[in-house]
Design a protein around this motif. Structure first.
Motif, PDB file in Angstrom:
ATOM      1  N   ARG A   1      19.284  38.082  77.247  1.00  0.00           N
ATOM      2  CA  ARG A   1      19.395  39.235  76.499  1.00  0.00           C
ATOM      3  C   ARG A   1      17.834  39.845  77.060  1.00  0.00           C
ATOM      4  O   ARG A   1      17.530  40.898  76.299  1.00  0.00           O
ATOM      5  CB  ARG A   1      19.009  38.896  74.964  1.00  0.00           C
ATOM      6  CG  ARG A   1      20.298  38.149  74.641  1.00  0.00           C
ATOM      7  CD  ARG A   1      20.433  38.085  73.265  1.00  0.00           C
ATOM      8  NE  ARG A   1      21.836  37.673  72.982  1.00  0.00           N
ATOM      9  CZ  ARG A   1      22.428  36.956  72.021  1.00  0.00           C
ATOM     10  NH1 ARG A   1      21.760  37.091  70.986  1.00  0.00           N
ATOM     11  NH2 ARG A   1      23.799  36.652  71.853  1.00  0.00           N
ATOM     12  N   GLY A   2      17.183  39.406  78.016  1.00  0.00           N
ATOM     13  CA  GLY A   2      16.007  40.124  78.524  1.00  0.00           C
ATOM     14  C   GLY A   2      15.013  40.266  77.504  1.00  0.00           C
ATOM     15  O   GLY A   2      14.032  40.793  77.622  1.00  0.00           O
ATOM     16  N   ILE A   3      14.791  38.939  76.674  1.00  0.00           N
ATOM     17  CA  ILE A   3      13.569  39.190  75.663  1.00  0.00           C
ATOM     18  C   ILE A   3      12.826  37.697  76.070  1.00  0.00           C
ATOM     19  O   ILE A   3      12.177  37.296  75.330  1.00  0.00           O
ATOM     20  CB  ILE A   3      13.975  38.983  74.298  1.00  0.00           C
ATOM     21  CG1 ILE A   3      15.141  37.946  73.964  1.00  0.00           C
ATOM     22  CG2 ILE A   3      14.570  40.191  73.933  1.00  0.00           C
ATOM     23  CD1 ILE A   3      15.393  37.769  72.630  1.00  0.00           C
ATOM     24  N   GLU A   4      12.836  37.461  77.400  1.00  0.00           N
ATOM     25  CA  GLU A   4      11.930  36.450  77.685  1.00  0.00           C
ATOM     26  C   GLU A   4      10.575  36.744  77.987  1.00  0.00           C
ATOM     27  O   GLU A   4      10.254  37.978  78.185  1.00  0.00           O
ATOM     28  CB  GLU A   4      12.392  36.086  79.325  1.00  0.00           C
ATOM     29  CG  GLU A   4      12.808  34.547  79.438  1.00  0.00           C
ATOM     30  CD  GLU A   4      13.279  34.294  80.820  1.00  0.00           C
ATOM     31  OE1 GLU A   4      13.412  33.205  81.112  1.00  0.00           O
ATOM     32  OE2 GLU A   4      13.624  35.141  81.466  1.00  0.00           O
ATOM     33  N   GLY A   5       9.739  35.936  77.474  1.00  0.00           N
ATOM     34  CA  GLY A   5       8.404  36.138  77.599  1.00  0.00           C
ATOM     35  C   GLY A   5       7.619  37.273  77.050  1.00  0.00           C
ATOM     36  O   GLY A   5       6.781  37.821  77.342  1.00  0.00           O
ATOM     37  N   VAL A   6       8.426  37.554  75.906  1.00  0.00           N
ATOM     38  CA  VAL A   6       7.782  38.604  75.053  1.00  0.00           C
ATOM     39  C   VAL A   6       6.433  38.350  74.326  1.00  0.00           C
ATOM     40  O   VAL A   6       6.085  37.293  73.980  1.00  0.00           O
ATOM     41  CB  VAL A   6       8.720  38.997  73.919  1.00  0.00           C
ATOM     42  CG1 VAL A   6       8.108  40.243  72.851  1.00  0.00           C
ATOM     43  CG2 VAL A   6       9.980  39.520  74.243  1.00  0.00           C
ATOM     44  N   ALA A   7       5.554  39.292  74.681  1.00  0.00           N
ATOM     45  CA  ALA A   7       4.115  38.962  74.017  1.00  0.00           C
ATOM     46  C   ALA A   7       4.233  38.403  72.687  1.00  0.00           C
ATOM     47  O   ALA A   7       4.738  39.055  71.653  1.00  0.00           O
ATOM     48  CB  ALA A   7       3.227  40.116  74.310  1.00  0.00           C
TER      49      ALA A   7
END
Ligand code: ADP
Length: 897
Positions: A390-396
């Protein structure tokens, strides 16, 4: 008009008259002596009265000014006749420029109207019929009207002298012109230097103007313009304009040339220096090796994928390296640094896709059981995958928990980490933090220090070869900190997703992105993990294995693994189940399976050795009559090295002579027929030597005053014996030995008070306490012990001593005690129960409040062991103390005596 009309030929534009002295057949006119052309004296202008008609000689590509003395080549018949005719008369001609120099036989409308009257000074006749004519320009003329065009042009002319002008303006312009001309002489190659002096000394402005105009290599139209312009100031202005343009061009040209020369000479200089350097290096024996090294590094650098920052740094260091001789210590420092830059995985990643079902398969493939742990790992992987998809990897700000596997050695923490890497399609790398006390070990030393090295994080990544490995921080509970800095602070930075994008190693000194690394930690205990680190962790406990579990792990994983590692095939060795159990019981005492694996490895090794020795001997063995004897001899003379396997022998008539592998079951091991070597219990004893552990329970608990306690240690649960003894003394005293911690000492005090308080119920003479020194000792003194959980055990040992009733030998206990005799819950139940089982204990007394912890126990333990929950110390005494065997006081007195 005559067909003979011919044009005058141009003289070469050079004013240097000497160049025109070339005619061979010289024929001078008799009337005049032959002066040297270059030395023609200026003619007095006043003497030269201009007649009304003059023959017109059109000039091609040339303008002749008054005062000018110059040679002209005359080739065309029309012009030769003109000159000849003039020579016979007043020697005067009109020199007028053609409008278009390329036209032959120019007609009146093709020549200019303003020209110069000139006198022929001298004449040379050339062999080809042409003439070389020396001319002296006299005065400006204007052509009024042509009166004939044949055999040559003749026109009516009027003298057209330049007006005098002595104004200040003219003077200023004149000075300007002189200065500009002098500059020009300095720059232009074609102007002889003498001209500068000549011009400077000329007083007549007109003469000056015409000399300058004649000397310059400028456009013909401009030359004509100077002639035609009717004012001196106009002429001078034009000349100044032309000259300043000319100066600019020349100056620019000079600068360009200068630069080119400078570059040339710089390149030359460098070339020479390099050659010298090479010569020096050759002398020093360094020769071309250095260059070869640099080239090789450069090539590798081209191929390596570096971050832009790293690339810049590498290029810079490389050019430094070039200038430093190999012998210099700095050379190797820089070289090592560049090597590191090249070999670090800046942009290289394995980036495998996470496939959860496949991960399950891999975890099952590598590990027996551990269901809860595997489930948790799979959840972790599933979340990673979901976030990635879902492309929310490593969100700050989005912190992923750091998985921390906690348990004794050899329970599979490391190998779980390796499986996780395999399941994620990543490389695996590890860093042992055991005993790391210096922050620089993690973060590296600055390159200014001699022998500086990158920190262990960067080194581990270099080994991994990718920037997204599974990175195991081993033994995170053993990180220390002292004056050299706190390694855990560096670790916190490494683990923080907000900071680890730009992790800066002191040695590397350029940021390295750690954000794609998956960190996993391992520890033996949670107690010593720095709290800020612990805070980031999700703890997965691995308490250890039961005997049955070890057996399964050994058969399914360790034996095949070690068999292969020792070059054996499945057909060559079989280790019996009973044999493995024997290894577990008698040769290991551990929570994990590390020693077990080592012992299995040792079995495999010895079998492999035997097989190869026998194979080598097999030639002899097959010789009739010899083989049996030799083997028999072997076994009889070297008992210690008794062979564990025997070759089949058709002649073997007396099997009694041959020592079998084990206790008989699978004795003979024919390599030739590929029957496996069967390792049974006897073979284990023979191969591994004496048993290393035996059940000491019965021996230790053979008298009153000894009780078995259960303890938790970082390497798993275990049993300890608590011994109590009494010596008569004047006053009551308590002596504690065996490296007990403060909490344990207090616990001993409490146990004593508690037993004493219940003296009457136990039938202990209350006075006995006053006359006794009680000594409590917990053996295995090198191991520091602490914690409250031995409270009940100490109370039991004291009670046993004072009542003279021994404790049941097959029983162990754990629990904290209060002064009033309550039994309080303790931690580590699972580990303790595993430890107790391992030590052969089958009955355990434990605090009632710990009963719930038993749910987690492996079924095997629950089936084989009896757990007795207790809430009061009296229940412990009732359960654990055997009936009285001796007179208590007598017994203790005897011990002390
Ligand atoms: P740790 O890191 O906990 O000290 P290791 O991972 O080094 O232990 O394990 C020691 C050995 O035991 C390894 O060869 C490992 O594969 C094996 N092992 C431990 N637990 C299991 C298990 N549940 N199934 C299979 N093998 C295991």
């Amino acid at each position: 008009m005559s067909e003979h009309d011919k044009d005058a030929q141009d003289s070469p534009p050079e004013t240097n008259a000497r160049e025109s002295q070339e005619g061979e057949a010289v024929e001078t006119t008799p009337a005049t002596p032959a002066p040297v052309i270059g030395e023609i004296e200026p003619v007095e202008m006043a003497q030269a009265a201009i007649p009304e008609t003059l023959p017109v000689l059109p000039l091609r590509g040339l303008v002749v000014y008054p005062y000018a003395a110059l040679p002209l080549m005359v080739g065309q018949a029309r012009s030769v006749q003109l000159v000849d005719d003039a020579m016979r008369g007043n020697r005067l001609v009109a020199l007028v420029a053609q409008i278009d120099p390329s036209v032959e036989n120019a007609q009146p409308d093709q020549v200019r109207r303003i020209g110069t009257a000139a006198r022929i000074l001298q004449l040379l006749r050339r062999p080809d019929g042409g003439l070389m004519v020396a001319m002296q320009g006299l005065e400006r003329i204007r052509i009024d009207e042509y009166i004939s065009e044949s055999p040559y042009l003749t026109a009516r002319v009027s003298s057209y002298p330049d007006p005098e002008d002595t104004s200040l303006e003219v003077e200023a312009l004149r000075r300007n012109a002189v200065a500009a001309f002098q500059q020009l002489v300095g720059l232009a190659q074609y102007l002889p230097e003498e001209l500068a002096t000549v011009v400077m000394n000329l007083e007549d402005t007109r003469q000056l103007i015409y000399l300058i105009a004649q000397s310059l290599q400028i456009d013909l139209d401009v030359k004509q313009e100077v002639l035609e312009n009717d004012s001196l100031s106009g002429k001078l202005r034009k000349l100044n304009e032309v000259m300043s343009h000319e100066l600019e061009v020349l100056e620019l040209g000079r600068r360009i040339q200068g630069q080119a020369q400078e570059e040339m000479s710089k390149a030359q200089r460098e070339y020479i220096l390099r050659e010298q350097l090479k010569a020096i290096q050759r002398e020093l024996g360094e020769s071309d090796d250095q260059q070869a090294e640099i080239n090789e590094l450069r090539e590798r650098l081209e191929k390596a994928k570096l971050s832009p920052e790293a690339r810049k740094e590498a290029d810079r260091e490389l050019s430094r390296l070039e200038r430093i001789p190999t012998a210099s210590p700095e050379h190797s420092v820089i070289r090592t640094y560049i090597d590191l830059l090249i070999s670090l995985p800046w942009m290289t990643s394995s980036g495998g896709e996470i496939d959860v079902p496949a991960a399950r398969r891999i975890l099952d493939e590598d590990h027996y059981d551990l269901e809860k742990i595997k489930d948790r790992i799979l959840e972790y992987l599933a979340v990673r995958k979901m976030k990635h998809d879902r492309g929310i990897e490593g969100v700050a700000g989005e912190r992923e928990p750091l998985l921390c596997l906690v348990g004794p050695p050899g329970v599979g923490k490391t190998s779980l980490g390796q499986s996780i890497a395999r399941a994620m399609g990543r490389k695996f790398t590890r860093l042992s933090l055991g005993g790391v006390r210096d922050e620089a070990e993690v973060r590296g030393h600055r390159r200014t220090y001699i022998g500086a090295m990158p920190g262990s994080i960067i080194q581990a990544l270099r080994r991994a070869g990718t920037n997204d490995p599974v990175f195991m921080l081993d033994e995170i509970d053993k990180v220390g900190s002292d004056w050299r800095g706190d390694p855990s602070s560096a670790l916190l930075e490494v683990l923080d997703p907000e900071q680890n994008r730009e992790f800066r190693d002191n040695y590397l000194d350029i940021p390295f992105d750690l954000s794609r690394v998956t960190f996993i930690a391992t520890a033996n205990t949670l107690d010593t993990i720095p709290p800020p680190l612990l805070d980031r962790m999700e703890v997965l406990q691995l308490p250890g294995y039961t005997e049955d579990e070890k057996l399964m792990i050994a058969t399914r994983y360790l034996v095949p693994k070690q068999r292969e590692a020792n070059g054996l095939t499945e057909g060559e060795i079989t280790i019996e189940e009973r044999a493995i159990r024997e290894v577990v019981r008698a040769y290991t005492r551990e929570a994990g399976v590390r020693t077990l694996e080592r012992q299995i490895a040792s079995l495999c090794r010895k079998v492999a050795r035997e097989i190869s020795e026998r194979t080598a001997d097999s030639g002899a063995a097959h010789r009739p009559n010899e083989s049996d004897e030799s083997i028999a001899k072997d076994t009889s003379t070297h008992e210690a090295q008794a062979p564990i396997l025997e070759l089949p022998s058709a002649n073997s008539t007396d099997p009694g002579e041959i020592e079998p592998v084990g206790d008989g079951a699978g004795a003979a091991t024919p390599v030739a027929t590929a029957r496996p070597v069967i390792v049974d219990v006897a073979a284990v004893h023979r191969l591994l030597g004496r048993e290393q552990y035996h059940n000491e329970q019965a021996e230790r608990i053979d008298r009153p005053g000894v009780a078995t306690g259960l303890v938790w240690t970082p390497v798993g649960g275990d049993i300890v014996f608590v011994e109590a003894a009494r010596t008569p003394s004047k006053e009551e005293r308590l002596v504690l030995t065996g490296q007990l911690g403060d909490v344990m000492k207090e616990s001993a005090q409490a146990a004593l008070t508690c037993v004493r308080a219940g003296s009457s119920r136990l039938g202990i003479d209350p006075d006995l306490w006053d006359r006794s020194t009680l000594h409590i000792h917990v053996p295995a003194g090198a191991v520091p012990k602490d914690g409250p959980s031995a409270g009940v055990t100490m109370a039991l040992a004291i009670a046993s001593l004072m009542t003279g009733r021994p404790v049941r030998a097959d029983l162990a206990l754990t629990g904290e005690i209060t002064l009033r005799g309550k039994v309080l819950p303790v931690g580590g139940i699972k580990e303790k129960m595993l430890g107790a089982h391992r030590a052969g204990i089958r009955t355990v007394l434990l605090p009632r409040q710990n009963e719930k912890d038993l749910d987690d126990l492996p079924s095997e333990l629950r089936a084989e062991m009896r757990f007795i929950p207790v809430g009061e110390i009296q229940e412990v005494f009732d359960e654990a103390l055997l009936p009285l065997v001796t007179e208590p006081v007598l017994e203790t007195e005897r011990i002390s005596a």
